[in-house]
Design an enzyme around this catalytic site. Structure first.
Site, PDB file in Angstrom:
ATOM      1  CD  GLU A 109      -9.695  -4.273   1.500  1.00  0.00           C
ATOM      2  OE1 GLU A 109      -9.239  -5.083   0.659  1.00  0.00           O
ATOM      3  OE2 GLU A 109     -10.257  -3.207   1.187  1.00  0.00           O
ATOM      4  CB  ALA A 150      -9.643   2.191   5.123  1.00  0.00           C
ATOM      5  CD  GLU A 192     -13.759  -1.734  -0.356  1.00  0.00           C
ATOM      6  OE1 GLU A 192     -12.965  -1.155   0.425  1.00  0.00           O
ATOM      7  OE2 GLU A 192     -14.592  -2.567   0.014  1.00  0.00           O
ATOM      8  N   GLY A 216      -9.846   0.177   0.139  1.00  0.00           N
ATOM      9  CA  GLY A 216     -10.880   1.212   0.050  1.00  0.00           C
ATOM     10  C   GLY A 216     -10.673   2.142  -1.140  1.00  0.00           C
TER      11      GLY A 216
HETATM   12  N1  3HC Z   1      -3.273   3.338   5.940  1.00  0.00           N
HETATM   13  C1  3HC Z   1      -2.380   4.023   6.681  1.00  0.00           C
HETATM   14  N2  3HC Z   1      -1.068   4.105   6.381  1.00  0.00           N
HETATM   15  C2  3HC Z   1      -0.651   3.475   5.272  1.00  0.00           C
HETATM   16  C3  3HC Z   1      -1.532   2.737   4.457  1.00  0.00           C
HETATM   17  C4  3HC Z   1      -2.898   2.693   4.811  1.00  0.00           C
HETATM   18  N3  3HC Z   1      -3.826   2.036   4.078  1.00  0.00           N
HETATM   19  N4  3HC Z   1      -0.827   2.209   3.430  1.00  0.00           N
HETATM   20  C5  3HC Z   1       0.450   2.610   3.605  1.00  0.00           C
HETATM   21  N5  3HC Z   1       0.544   3.371   4.714  1.00  0.00           N
HETATM   22  C6  3HC Z   1       1.747   4.059   5.219  1.00  0.00           C
HETATM   23  C7  3HC Z   1       2.811   3.092   5.711  1.00  0.00           C
HETATM   24  O1  3HC Z   1       2.593   2.746   7.052  1.00  0.00           O
HETATM   25  C8  3HC Z   1       4.070   3.925   5.514  1.00  0.00           C
HETATM   26  O2  3HC Z   1       4.134   4.826   6.592  1.00  0.00           O
HETATM   27  P1  3HC Z   1       5.542   5.310   7.172  1.00  0.00           P
HETATM   28  O3  3HC Z   1       6.219   6.030   6.064  1.00  0.00           O
HETATM   29  O4  3HC Z   1       5.168   6.139   8.330  1.00  0.00           O
HETATM   30  O5  3HC Z   1       6.264   4.045   7.556  1.00  0.00           O
HETATM   31  C9  3HC Z   1       3.780   4.735   4.258  1.00  0.00           C
HETATM   32  O6  3HC Z   1       2.351   4.718   4.123  1.00  0.00           O
HETATM   33  C10 3HC Z   1       4.375   4.157   3.001  1.00  0.00           C
HETATM   34  O7  3HC Z   1       4.008   2.799   2.895  1.00  0.00           O
HETATM   35  P2  3HC Z   1       5.030   1.705   2.381  1.00  0.00           P
HETATM   36  O8  3HC Z   1       6.302   1.805   3.138  1.00  0.00           O
HETATM   37  O9  3HC Z   1       4.308   0.408   2.406  1.00  0.00           O
HETATM   38  O10 3HC Z   1       5.279   2.232   0.899  1.00  0.00           O
HETATM   39  P3  3HC Z   1       5.453   1.423  -0.435  1.00  0.00           P
HETATM   40  O11 3HC Z   1       5.661   2.465  -1.472  1.00  0.00           O
HETATM   41  O12 3HC Z   1       6.452   0.342  -0.268  1.00  0.00           O
HETATM   42  O13 3HC Z   1       4.055   0.689  -0.713  1.00  0.00           O
HETATM   43  C11 3HC Z   1       1.653   0.516  -0.877  1.00  0.00           C
HETATM   44  C12 3HC Z   1       2.891   1.445  -0.980  1.00  0.00           C
HETATM   45  C13 3HC Z   1       1.735  -0.568  -1.974  1.00  0.00           C
HETATM   46  C14 3HC Z   1       0.427   1.323  -1.047  1.00  0.00           C
HETATM   47  C15 3HC Z   1       1.679  -0.186   0.499  1.00  0.00           C
HETATM   48  O14 3HC Z   1       1.831   0.814   1.485  1.00  0.00           O
HETATM   49  C16 3HC Z   1       0.460  -0.976   0.843  1.00  0.00           C
HETATM   50  O15 3HC Z   1       0.308  -2.094   0.404  1.00  0.00           O
HETATM   51  N6  3HC Z   1      -0.425  -0.400   1.689  1.00  0.00           N
HETATM   52  C17 3HC Z   1      -1.502  -1.110   2.288  1.00  0.00           C
HETATM   53  C18 3HC Z   1      -2.665  -1.208   1.389  1.00  0.00           C
HETATM   54  C19 3HC Z   1      -3.801  -1.851   2.132  1.00  0.00           C
HETATM   55  O16 3HC Z   1      -3.654  -2.809   2.858  1.00  0.00           O
HETATM   56  N7  3HC Z   1      -4.989  -1.307   1.924  1.00  0.00           N
HETATM   57  C20 3HC Z   1      -6.164  -1.783   2.533  1.00  0.00           C
HETATM   58  C21 3HC Z   1      -6.461  -0.953   3.716  1.00  0.00           C
HETATM   59  S1  3HC Z   1      -7.849  -1.587   4.599  1.00  0.00           S
HETATM   60  C22 3HC Z   1      -9.170  -0.964   3.761  1.00  0.00           C
HETATM   61  O17 3HC Z   1      -9.020  -0.282   2.797  1.00  0.00           O
HETATM   62  C23 3HC Z   1     -10.482  -1.333   4.354  1.00  0.00           C
HETATM   63  C24 3HC Z   1     -11.615  -1.028   3.463  1.00  0.00           C
HETATM   64  O18 3HC Z   1     -11.964  -2.170   2.738  1.00  0.00           O
HETATM   65  C25 3HC Z   1     -12.783  -0.561   4.248  1.00  0.00           C
END
Ligand code: 3HC
Ligand code: NAI
Length: 697
Positions: free
Chosen positions: A126, A62, A106, A103
């Site tokens: 998450e 997400a 998912e 997500g």
């Molecule tokens: N939403 C919005 N922005 C995101 C994002 C997300 N899920 N994941 C990464 N980004 C953005 C970062 O803020 C960053 O933005 P910036 O360039 O403006 O600073 C850019 O994407 C790149 O991210 P990273 O610097 O972290 O890049 P890496 O290559 O080091 O890592 C990654 C990539 C492993 C995908 C890492 O970004 C990550 O772990 N992301 C989070 C994943 C996450 O937590 N997902 C769960 C989201 S909640 C969800 O899905 C709810 C659902 O269950 C309903």
């Protein structure tokens, strides 16, 4: 630019997500995917659908930005999209390379088949955002990989390679290389073989001893979850997958828990931290593509507490580092301490014996500047004394090769003055490590007036190699962290005079969440450190009020744990802080001399005064441009000062309280009898934001 592409290859439609940076499933992508799906469903020539991402990312889940906005609930929601895929009549194959998280996973779980490259990275992270998987992950993953594996993944948020789950129903096939061709071939195969659609929701979800297992899991997680509600909610949701009468009932339980968690302050704090950690490296006038200088070798001047830890940090990153001392005994002592630290890591099983030898081999002791002249960076960590620093920097200027970065680990001194001791101030920068330097993640990067942009870019990059979190600070006394902690400690002292005791203050703020109260912290760091700084301040500003109690403590040699006595008494081999009547007497005497009648200060007031003292100074630091953004200050406090993660840092915490309320409380403290009204005058930036109903972050 379109966030996805739709192409038809024979009887197969390929929907390719292309929404940089990470295919976040925000509203635009959700709509595009549903449109693609509808189009494929409506096209009689299409018999199967492949859903694919880029080479680096399937989807990171997400869009976290949307959690603070109504967009999260805008149709199609992730639920609607996944439901539409799962209920579709044509097989949908998720083709996964790179990150497939939250997500994103998912979404893949809602598809009828999944193929992946073996190195694809799978996670439901998450929980790290204070949430649980809210789009069916807690219900479908246990059905695909088994209850225990799923629970472990969901509660830890850990990332695993697809290879590790290749034997489960999560993956129908792994492909070695070309994912897109592999996906088309897989689709052709299932069409040719007439394989029926597989829906994970139809799989059973059982555990042979569910009640005992979940009880065990709750017991185990409760102790580590601390202030965070999410881990236990994750367990409840997976338990619901096993115990609910229907799949949809389990899904409803998950949805309810997600709706609860997403509005908790703990989750908001973690989401703030997620973005704040990524913001720190962005320096407005130093673009990300600024060229950097190569750092292949390093040198450290001074093998004391900090020099030793800094040398270990380089060795841990595989960078050869020389350590230079003024005297042979100091050098031997320093190296022996480094070895002892590594040996204790070996004893604890954190480091192999081979690694110890390899790391020690990277650390070269020397007494001679000639041995370090070719180092790419040198970090000075000698006594906190301007004359000593001057001698060292003049020497470095004379011997170091052109282009070497000359860094100082000073905690309070003026980096511009230090730079001026050299003929190359553009190569000078502050690298303020925190003790123990090989452990603490925070690294304040102090940007001098003349520090070159490529020097700044280089140390920011180096910080990443050293596994540190760099935060840029401007030059001022104490930079971000220590300048603020000075106000916090001063307020703690003032409360002693007004009627509190060290143990009450420490307990109040520790209950609130700080890792250590100000007095226990000072005893650990050494009370003499602050005393030295105060003596310099007294000399510079003779009118400034004296910290009578703290000074007297030091005059009696009560430097803290290292002398067995400080704000507390310590017993040999025991770090427990025991309240000491001698300290209480010292405080009582100081109150009497100051003519102060002590009063009872409640814990709530203690916490407010300590935290708002930080916040007020943080606001000044922000307004002066010493910190680039409020979230940088939060990063400093979370990573260097034991500020509780669930509160998101001092500036974020003030935002959650409301700046109007914070400013109002400060004015009330200013009105208390004997208060330092200037101390409690809200900083202009705080006043302004409070008046406008705005926040720091
Ligand atoms: N939403 C919005 N922005 C995101 C994002 C997300 N899920 N994941 C990464 N980004 C953005 C970062 O803020 C960053 O933005 P910036 O360039 O403006 O600073 C850019 O994407 C790149 O991210 P990273 O610097 O972290 O890049 P890496 O290559 O080091 O890592 C990654 C990539 C492993 C995908 C890492 O970004 C990550 O772990 N992301 C989070 C994943 C996450 O937590 N997902 C769960 C989201 S909640 C969800 O899905 C709810 C659902 O269950 C309903
Ligand atoms: P320390 O006293 O433990 O070590 C200083 C070392 O420098 C000693 O081993 C001394 O022999 C050596 N030294 C002194 N003059 C020298 C010279 N001219 N050439 C080579 N070596 C020389 O001090 P510590 O605590 O390691 O502090 C070093 C610096 O780091 C100071 O500027 C301090 O303010 C800063 N700092 C300290 C922190 C701490 O928690 N101790 C945290 C962050 C920064």
């Amino acid at each position: 630019m379109s966030v996805s592409h739709y192409r038809v290859h024979g009887q197969i439609a390929v929907i390719a997500m292309n929404h940089p940076p990470v295919n976040g499933l925000g509203l635009a992508l959700r709509r595009a995917l549903l449109d693609g799906l509808d189009r494929a469903e409506a096209d009689p020539a299409v018999r199967a659908i492949v859903l694919i991402g880029t080479d680096k990312v399937f989807s990171a889940g997400a869009d976290i930005h949307e959690f603070n906005s109504p967009l999260m609930r805008a149709e199609p929601t992730l639920h609607t999209l996944i439901d539409a895929i799962e209920r579709g009549t044509k097989p949908v194959i998720a083709a996964i390379a790179g990150a497939c998280m939250g997500g994103g996973l998912e979404l893949a779980l809602g598809c009828h088949f999944r193929i992946a490259r073996a190195d694809a990275q799978i996670a439901l992270p998450e929980v790290k955002l204070g949430l649980l998987p809210g789009a069916g992950g807690t219900q479908r993953l246990p059905r695909a990989v088994g209850v225990e594996t799923a629970l472990n993944l969901i509660v830890s948020g850990a990332t695993v390679p697809a290879q590790q789950l290749s034997q489960t129903a999560l993956f129908d096939a792994l492909v070695a290389d070309d994912l897109a061709s592999g996906a088309l071939a897989f689709a052709e195969k299932i069409l040719a073989e007439g394989i029926a659609l597989k829906r994970i929701r139809d799989l059973p979800c059982t555990h042979p001893d569910a009640e005992a297992y979940f009880q065990f899991a709750r017991h185990h997680v409760r102790s580590s979850a601390g202030a965070f509600p999410a881990p236990l909610k994750c367990i409840d949701a997976v338990a619901a997958a096993v115990t609910s009468p229907t799949f949809d009932a389990g899904l409803a339980a998950e949805r309810e828990a997600f709706a609860y968690l997403v509005q908790t302050p703990e989750s908001k704090a973690l989401r703030h931290v997620f973005f704040a950690e990524r913001a720190v490296t962005k320096i407005p006038d130093v673009p990300e593509d600024t060229p950097t200088r190569p750092i292949k070798t390093a040198a450290v001047i001074g093998a004391g507490t900090m020099g030793g830890g800094i040398a270990m940090t380089f060795a841990n990153a595989g960078i050869p580092v020389s350590v230079l001392e003024i005297k042979a005994e100091a050098l031997e002592r320093g190296l022996a301490t480094i070895r002892k630290n590594y040996e204790s890591q070996v004893k604890k099983g954190k480091l192999g014996a081979d690694a110890l030898a390899a790391r020690m081999a990277l650390i070269q002791p020397t007494l001679d500047y000639a041995h370090i002249r070719d180092a790419d960076i040198v970090i000075e960590a000698v006594f906190e004394d301007m004359d000593v620093k001057k001698a060292v920097f003049e020497k470095l200027d004379a011997v170091m090769k052109p282009g070497a970065i000359l860094a100082t680990n000073t905690s309070t001194l003026d980096v511009n003055r230090i730079a001026a001791f050299t003929t190359r101030p553009e190569d000078v920068v502050g690298t303020h490590f925190f003790s123990p330097a090989n452990v603490m993640r925070l690294l304040e990067i102090v940007r001098g007036e003349k520090t070159a942009k490529d020097v700044l870019a280089t140390v920011m990059k180096l910080a990443k190699t050293l596994k540190k979190l760099p935060v840029v600070a401007g030059v001022c006394d104490g930079f971000i962290g220590n300048r603020m902690i000075h106000r916090y400690s001063a307020e703690a002292m003032r409360m002693l005079l007004e009627g509190a005791l060290p143990q009450q203050i420490d307990q109040a703020i520790e209950r609130w969440g700080m890792a250590m109260g100000p007095f226990r912290m000072s005893d650990l760091a050494g009370n003499d450190v602050g005393w030295l700084i105060r003596k310099r301040h007294y000399a510079e500003r003779p009118q400034m009020p004296r910290a009578v109690i703290a000074d007297r403590l030091c005059e009696r040699g009560r430097f803290g744990q290292k002398t067995g006595k400080g704000w507390y008494a310590y017993r040999t081999g025991d770090r427990t802080a025991y309240p000491d009547p001698e300290v209480e007497q010292l405080i009582v005497d100081a109150r009497r001399e100051a003519g102060i009648a002590p009063r009872r200060i409640d814990d709530g007031e203690i916490v407010e005064r300590l935290i708002y003292a930080l916040v007020n100074e943080g606001a000044r630091i922000l307004e002066e441009g010493i910190a680039l953004r409020a979230s940088d200050i939060d990063m400093v406090y979370l990573n260097g000062y034991g500020f509780p993660l669930h509160r998101g840092g001092p500036m974020f915490y003030a935002d959650t309280v409301g700046l109007y309320t914070v400013a109002r409380r400060m004015r009330a403290f200013a009105r208390q009898p004997g208060a330092d009204a200037a101390f409690w005058t809200p900083a202009p930036l705080l006043e302004r934001l409070a008046a406008e109903g705005k926040t720091f972050n």
